[in-house]
Motif scaffolding. Structure first.
Motif, mmCIF file in Angstrom:
data_model
loop_
_atom_site.group_PDB
_atom_site.id
_atom_site.type_symbol
_atom_site.label_atom_id
_atom_site.label_comp_id
_atom_site.label_asym_id
_atom_site.label_seq_id
_atom_site.Cartn_x
_atom_site.Cartn_y
_atom_site.Cartn_z
ATOM 1 N N THR A 125 0.853 -1.111 -0.071
ATOM 2 C CA THR A 125 -0.026 0.012 0.019
ATOM 3 C C THR A 125 0.782 1.195 0.049
ATOM 4 O OG1 THR A 125 -1.497 -1.068 1.382
ATOM 5 C CG2 THR A 125 -1.736 1.207 1.180
ATOM 6 N N PRO A 126 0.732 2.101 -0.990
ATOM 7 C CA PRO A 126 1.795 3.113 -1.160
ATOM 8 C C PRO A 126 1.250 4.353 0.108
ATOM 9 C CG PRO A 126 0.192 3.343 -2.820
ATOM 10 C CD PRO A 126 -0.161 2.149 -2.354
ATOM 11 N N LEU A 127 2.143 4.617 0.796
ATOM 12 C CA LEU A 127 1.791 5.958 1.917
ATOM 13 C C LEU A 127 2.168 7.410 1.369
ATOM 14 C CD1 LEU A 127 3.198 4.068 5.080
ATOM 15 C CD2 LEU A 127 1.045 4.154 4.023
ATOM 16 N N VAL A 128 1.068 8.323 1.464
ATOM 17 C CA VAL A 128 1.403 9.907 0.914
ATOM 18 C C VAL A 128 2.341 10.293 1.619
ATOM 19 C CG1 VAL A 128 0.148 11.945 0.491
ATOM 20 C CG2 VAL A 128 -1.055 9.850 0.285
ATOM 21 N N ASN A 129 3.209 11.227 0.869
ATOM 22 C CA ASN A 129 4.076 12.022 1.651
ATOM 23 C C ASN A 129 3.740 13.374 1.830
ATOM 24 O OD1 ASN A 129 6.436 13.499 2.516
ATOM 25 N ND2 ASN A 129 8.012 12.241 1.640
ATOM 26 N N HIS A 130 3.050 14.074 2.891
ATOM 27 C CA HIS A 130 2.374 15.436 2.911
ATOM 28 C C HIS A 130 3.516 16.429 2.689
ATOM 29 C CE1 HIS A 130 -1.583 13.770 3.283
ATOM 30 N NE2 HIS A 130 -1.082 13.011 4.141
ATOM 31 N N ASN A 131 4.682 16.051 3.313
ATOM 32 C CA ASN A 131 5.878 16.981 3.299
ATOM 33 C C ASN A 131 7.076 16.900 2.261
ATOM 34 O OD1 ASN A 131 4.540 18.415 5.291
ATOM 35 N ND2 ASN A 131 5.369 17.268 6.928
ATOM 36 N N GLY A 132 6.709 15.943 1.322
ATOM 37 C CA GLY A 132 7.867 15.802 0.425
ATOM 38 C C GLY A 132 7.467 15.074 -0.750
ATOM 39 N N LEU A 133 8.402 14.432 -1.632
ATOM 40 C CA LEU A 133 7.974 13.710 -2.898
ATOM 41 C C LEU A 133 8.088 12.501 -2.892
ATOM 42 C CD1 LEU A 133 9.734 16.313 -5.384
ATOM 43 C CD2 LEU A 133 7.379 16.196 -4.660
ATOM 44 N N ALA A 134 8.896 11.754 -1.881
ATOM 45 C CA ALA A 134 9.201 10.289 -2.044
ATOM 46 C C ALA A 134 7.927 9.668 -1.218
ATOM 47 C CB ALA A 134 10.579 9.945 -1.429
ATOM 48 N N VAL A 135 7.614 8.737 -1.937
ATOM 49 C CA VAL A 135 6.258 7.953 -1.535
ATOM 50 C C VAL A 135 6.899 6.997 -0.549
ATOM 51 C CG1 VAL A 135 6.263 6.116 -3.249
ATOM 52 C CG2 VAL A 135 4.017 6.985 -2.407
ATOM 53 N N GLY A 136 5.701 6.466 0.393
ATOM 54 C CA GLY A 136 6.174 5.472 1.360
ATOM 55 C C GLY A 136 5.332 4.201 1.151
ATOM 56 N N ALA A 137 5.673 3.220 1.871
ATOM 57 C CA ALA A 137 4.913 1.874 1.518
ATOM 58 C C ALA A 137 4.803 0.955 2.941
ATOM 59 C CB ALA A 137 5.682 1.212 0.650
ATOM 60 N N PHE A 138 3.534 0.312 2.847
ATOM 61 C CA PHE A 138 3.246 -0.873 3.884
ATOM 62 C C PHE A 138 3.223 -2.144 2.980
ATOM 63 C CE2 PHE A 138 0.152 -2.444 7.043
ATOM 64 C CZ PHE A 138 1.072 -3.026 7.739
ATOM 65 N N TYR A 139 3.996 -3.113 3.175
ATOM 66 C CA TYR A 139 3.773 -4.116 2.686
ATOM 67 C C TYR A 139 3.600 -5.418 3.451
ATOM 68 C CZ TYR A 139 5.297 -8.155 -0.597
ATOM 69 O OH TYR A 139 5.283 -9.029 -1.514
ATOM 70 N N GLN A 140 2.591 -6.189 3.351
ATOM 71 C CA GLN A 140 2.198 -7.019 4.232
ATOM 72 C C GLN A 140 2.464 -8.535 3.562
ATOM 73 O OE1 GLN A 140 -1.839 -5.244 5.426
ATOM 74 N NE2 GLN A 140 -1.553 -6.839 6.778
ATOM 75 N N SER A 141 3.190 -9.177 4.091
ATOM 76 C CA SER A 141 3.727 -10.361 3.562
ATOM 77 C C SER A 141 3.203 -11.435 4.100
ATOM 78 C CB SER A 141 5.352 -10.442 3.718
ATOM 79 O OG SER A 141 5.806 -11.814 3.067
ATOM 80 N N PRO A 142 2.821 -12.551 3.122
ATOM 81 C CA PRO A 142 2.323 -13.812 3.677
ATOM 82 C C PRO A 142 3.312 -14.608 4.336
ATOM 83 C CG PRO A 142 2.222 -13.808 1.520
ATOM 84 C CD PRO A 142 2.921 -12.400 1.706
ATOM 85 N N ASP A 143 4.563 -14.722 3.891
ATOM 86 C CA ASP A 143 5.564 -15.643 4.244
ATOM 87 C C ASP A 143 6.751 -15.123 4.999
ATOM 88 O OD1 ASP A 143 6.331 -14.466 1.872
ATOM 89 O OD2 ASP A 143 6.433 -16.328 0.820
ATOM 90 N N SER A 144 7.039 -13.875 4.982
ATOM 91 C CA SER A 144 8.032 -13.096 5.671
ATOM 92 C C SER A 144 7.605 -12.093 6.660
ATOM 93 C CB SER A 144 8.977 -12.544 4.456
ATOM 94 O OG SER A 144 9.539 -11.219 4.880
ATOM 95 N N ALA A 145 8.401 -11.429 7.231
ATOM 96 C CA ALA A 145 8.081 -10.373 8.008
ATOM 97 C C ALA A 145 7.260 -9.226 7.132
ATOM 98 C CB ALA A 145 9.149 -9.621 8.729
ATOM 99 N N ASP A 146 6.420 -8.390 7.669
ATOM 100 C CA ASP A 146 5.744 -7.182 7.059
ATOM 101 C C ASP A 146 6.901 -6.141 6.897
ATOM 102 O OD1 ASP A 146 3.510 -8.731 6.952
ATOM 103 O OD2 ASP A 146 2.766 -7.494 8.528
ATOM 104 N N PHE A 147 6.857 -5.191 5.942
ATOM 105 C CA PHE A 147 7.972 -3.885 5.823
ATOM 106 C C PHE A 147 6.815 -2.693 5.719
ATOM 107 C CE2 PHE A 147 10.450 -7.512 4.671
ATOM 108 C CZ PHE A 147 11.496 -7.032 5.128
ATOM 109 N N LEU A 148 7.461 -1.877 6.601
ATOM 110 C CA LEU A 148 7.052 -0.248 6.449
ATOM 111 C C LEU A 148 8.160 0.573 6.058
ATOM 112 C CD1 LEU A 148 4.932 1.799 7.080
ATOM 113 C CD2 LEU A 148 5.918 1.883 9.479
ATOM 114 N N LEU A 149 7.884 1.325 4.951
ATOM 115 C CA LEU A 149 9.054 1.959 4.265
ATOM 116 C C LEU A 149 8.974 3.656 4.622
ATOM 117 C CD1 LEU A 149 9.929 0.240 1.122
ATOM 118 C CD2 LEU A 149 10.728 -0.307 3.375
#
Lengths: 420, 420
Positions: A125-149
C-alpha cells in the motif's frame, strides 16, 4: 507482535546527525502496544542493508525502515527491500504527478532519477508524503515479516508516520483496541520525586501506562490506555489523572506534547487582558523573549527593561540608590523595587523582576545561582522570592525564567484566574 | 578495522530518550579513521543482548557497548559480556574506594549492589569514570572481537570516551598516525552553497577530510588530517583552511565545537571595551538575552529596552511619533531611530535595533519574516538593513538575532577590530 526499526543513512554512522527518527517511531510503537526489542542503523550500502534486513526479518513480525527513499544514487532502500521480497517496483500515479508539478512550478529541469521517488514495491500500500516527494509503503507479507518504508527527513517521516502509517498499524496489529493517551506537564518537581509520589499508583495501575519523562527543567507524564472504545479509554485516563492530581496536582501546569509553561501563562494573560512587563538583570531579556514567543502576546506586552548595571536599574525603573547601597542588588528590596518601578513606568497589571548571580563568579558575595524574583501584581504590594539554582550560567538563567513564570502562574491560581 | 556501537537501554527502545551516545561515539570513530557500518540498540535483557553481541562480534573487529554498567538489577552489560568472553568479573580497587567514599560523604547507606560498579572483566584494562562511579573497560581479545564498555549517562560517557578510551583506540588501532582536527564556523551561507563553493577542494583534497554539518542557523566544517606528527597534520589543515578562506572566508566567523557567533562578537566587544545596548521589538529581548549568555558581558552591557508597543518605542527610546506615522514601525527610519535612541539613552558605543513581523500574522501589511535591523556604531550615522526570513515565529526571531550579531561582526571587521 514485534517490530524492529532500521534507520538507513551513512551520515548517522559517521555521527553527523543524531538518529531522532528511531526515537519518534519507537514512541509510536510503544503507544500502539507493539513490542520493539532491537533498533539498527546501517549505511547506504545494498549488501549491508540486505544483511540487516535479513536479521531483522528473521527476529521480527514487522521491519520499519526510515531513509533512502530519495532520488540520489545513495537512496537504495526501496530497491533493496523489493529485491529481498522478490517483487518489482511500480509507479504511484498521484506521487508522480506531484513530482512533475513540483518541477514545473519551480522551473527546474526534472532529471530521470526523480521518477524513482514515485516508485514502491508491487503489492504494497503506497503511503502519501505530505511534506515531500518520496512515496512510502506498507507491505504485508504472507511468508516473511511485513515491511514499512518511511522517508528519512524528520519532517517527512513524522508526518507520514502519524497520518499514514500509524492508523494502518493500528488496524492491522492493534487487535481492534482503541488507544487514548494524554501528556501531563509538571514544573517545580523532579522526575524522581514525582515517580516516588506516584509509585503506589504506577504499581497498582495495570490498565493505564504512566511513563515519566524528564525534559529540560520540567517533567512530563504520558498516560496511555487501551480499551474497546475511545470513550472507555478516555475514562481510564481521566480516573488516573484524578489520582495523580491528589499526589502532585500542585505542580501540574498543563497538557499536551506541544505546550510550555510560558504558553499556558501568557495565553491566560491574553484571555484575561492582563498586561505584563519585566525588569531583568541576570536573565538579560530571556524572560521577555520567552513570553514574546507566544503568538498574540503583543496585545498584553508593551515592552520592558533589561537593567544589568546598577545605574541603569536606577535610571530606567527608578530603583532608589539608597536601596542598592543598603541592601545590595541581589536582595528582596531591589527585586521588589525593580518590579514596582517597571510596573509604574509602563502602567501594566503585572511586572516581574529578576536579580541575582548567573555566575560563573559570585555577585556581592552571593554564590552563582542565588536569585531574587519579584512580582508586582495589580494593586497588591510587591512580593519577592529567593531561589538557589544549580548548574551553569545558561541553566541558572533558564530556571530563573521558568520560576518567574511559575510564580505568576501560582498568583493567577490564587486569584482564581487559572484552574488548579 | 571495523567497529560496531551497541547502545543498551530499554528506554531507547521505548522512545523515552534519544540515542545521542551512539552519535558521539560515531563522531569519535570517524575522527580516528575507524570504519563503522552498523549501530544497534538493544534493551536490558541478557538473552537479546547476547544475541546482539554475537552478531556484532562476528561482523566487526571491535564492539563498543554503552549503558548498563550501573548498580541496578537492569544493568547487565558487564555480566553479559564477561559471560560471552568466558571470563570472570574482578574488582577495580580505586573505583571501589571512590564508591565507598561517595557513600561515606553523602551519609547514605551503601547497598551491596553498588559494589557492582567497581567490577570489570578479568583481562581488560579498566577505564576511569571521571563523572560517575561505574568503571569502564577495554578488552583486547586474541580470538574474538575486542570490547569497549562505556557507561550510559551522556556526561559520563563523553568524558570517559574522550579522556580514557580514545587515546587507547588510537594507540591500538591508529597505525601510529597522528590525527588533528579543526572546526570552522560559518554564518550567512547555506550548507549546499558552501558545499558547492568547496566542491573542487573536497574532490581533489585526499589528505584532509572536509565534513560540512548544518546546525541550527549556521554551518560548520570539520577538517581532519592524519600524518606522522601533529605538526605535519596541523600543516595540512592550515593549508586547506587557507583555500577555504579564498572560497568562503567572508562567512567564516570562528573556530571550535563549543563556540558561537555571540561568543565571538561579545568577547571582542569585551576585549575592546566597546559598550552595547539594544532596542528590541519582534525579538522581545532575545538579542540581549543572547549576548547576556557570555560570561563577563556585564563589563560592556549596562542594559537595554524591549519596545514592543509603538507608544513604548516613543516613551523609552524616543522614536518620534512622526517617524512611526509616516514610515511605519517596520521601516528603515524606525530601525535607525530605535538604535540611535537606545544608544543615546544609555550612552553606549554600540546599539542594535530590531523591528519587523515575527508572524504568524503580517504587520502593517508586511509579511511575517520582514525585519529591519538597525545599528548605531560609535559616532557614525546609524544604518539599517532589510531582511526577509523564512520559517516560523521562533525561527524568524532567532535568525534576526544572529543577523544582528553578524551585522555588528562585519562592522568590527570594517573597523579593523576583528580579523577577517
Amino acid at each position: 507482535m514485534q517490530a524492529e526499526i532500521i534507520a538507513v543513512g551513512t551520515e548517522i554512522l559517521l555521527g553527523q546527525i543524531t538518529n531522532t527518527n528511531s526515537t519518534y517511531i519507537a514512541q509510536g510503537l510503544a503507544e500502539l502496544g507493539i513490542d520493539s526489542y532491537y533498533q539498527t542503523v546501517v549505511g547506504d550500502n545494498p549488501k549491508r542493508l540486505t544483511a540487516a534486513i535479513e536479521i531483522a526479518a528473521q527476529r521480527n513480525d514487522l521491519v520499519i525502515l526510515s531513509g533512502g527513499l530519495g532520488p540520489t544514487k545513495d537512496d537504495l532502500t526501496k530497491q533493496t527491500v523489493a529485491q529481498y521480497l522478490n517483487v518489482s517496483l511500480i509507479e504511484e500515479p498521484t506521487a508522480m504527478q506531484k513530482i512533475t508539478a513540483f518541477f514545473d512550478q519551480s522551473q527546474q529541469v526534472m532529471t530521470a532519477n526523480n521518477r524513482l521517488q514515485a516508485l514502491y514495491p508491487a503489492g504494497a500500500t503506497p503511503l502519501v508524503n505530505h511534506n515531500g516527494l518520496a512515496v512510502g509503503a506498507f507491505y504485508q507479507s504472507p511468508d516473511s515479516a511485513d515491511f514499512l518504508l518511511l522517508p528519512g527527513p524528520p519532517r517527512e517521516l513524522t508526518m507520514m508516520f502519524d497520518t499514514e502509517a500509524k492508523p494502518k498499524l493500528q488496524a492491522v496489529y492493534g487487535h481492534q483496541a482503541q488507544i487514548y493517551s494524554r501528556v501531563l506537564r509538571f514544573f517545580g518537581i523532579s522526575e524522581s520525586e514525582l515517580a516516588t509520589r506516584l509509585q503506589p499508583l504506577i504499581a497498582t495501575q495495570a490498565a493505564v501506562t504512566i511513563a515519566p519523562y524528564a525534559k529540560a527543567n520540567e517533567v512530563t507524564l504520558r498516560l496511555s490506555a487501551q480499551a474497546d472504545t475511545q470513550t472507555a479509554a478516555k475514562q481510564l485516563i481521566d480516573a488516573t489523572e484524578t489520582q495523580i492530581k491528589v499526589a502532585a496536582g500542585d505542580y501540574l501546569y498543563g497538557y499536551g506534547d506541544d505546550n510550555s509553561l510560558a504558553q499556558v501563562v501568557v495565553q491566560r494573560l491574553i484571555d484575561c487582558r492582563l498586561s505584563i512587563t519585566a525588569a531583568e538583570s541576570l536573565t538579560a531579556g530571556m524572560f521577555q523573549s520567552t513570553i514574546g514567543s507566544v503568538p498574540g502576546v503583543s496585545a498584553i506586552f508593551p515592552g520592558g527593561f533589561v537593567t544589568y548595571a546598577n545605574a541603569v536599574k536606577h535610571q530606567l525603573v527608578n530603583v532608589p540608590q539608597a536601596v542598592i547601597d543598603h541592601d545590595g542588588v541581589v536582595s528582596e528590596a531591589t527585586a521588589k523595587a525593580m518590579a514596582s518601578g517597571a510596573q509604574q513606568q509602563l502602567q501594566t497589571d503585572v511586572a516581574l523582576s529578576f536579580t541575582g548571580s548567573a555566575g560563573p563568579d559570585p555577585l556581592e558575595g552571593q554564590p552563582a545561582g542565588t536569585v531574587w524574583i519579584g512580582l508586582a501584581y495589580r494593586d497588591k504590594a510587591p512580593i519577592a522570592r529567593l531561589y538557589h539554582f544549580a548548574g551553569d550560567r545558561q541553566r541558572i538563567r533558564e530556571r530563573s525564567v521558568l520560576a518567574g513564570l511559575d510564580l505568576l502562574r501560582r498568583q493567577l491560581v490564587l486569584d482564581k484566574l487559572l484552574e488548579k
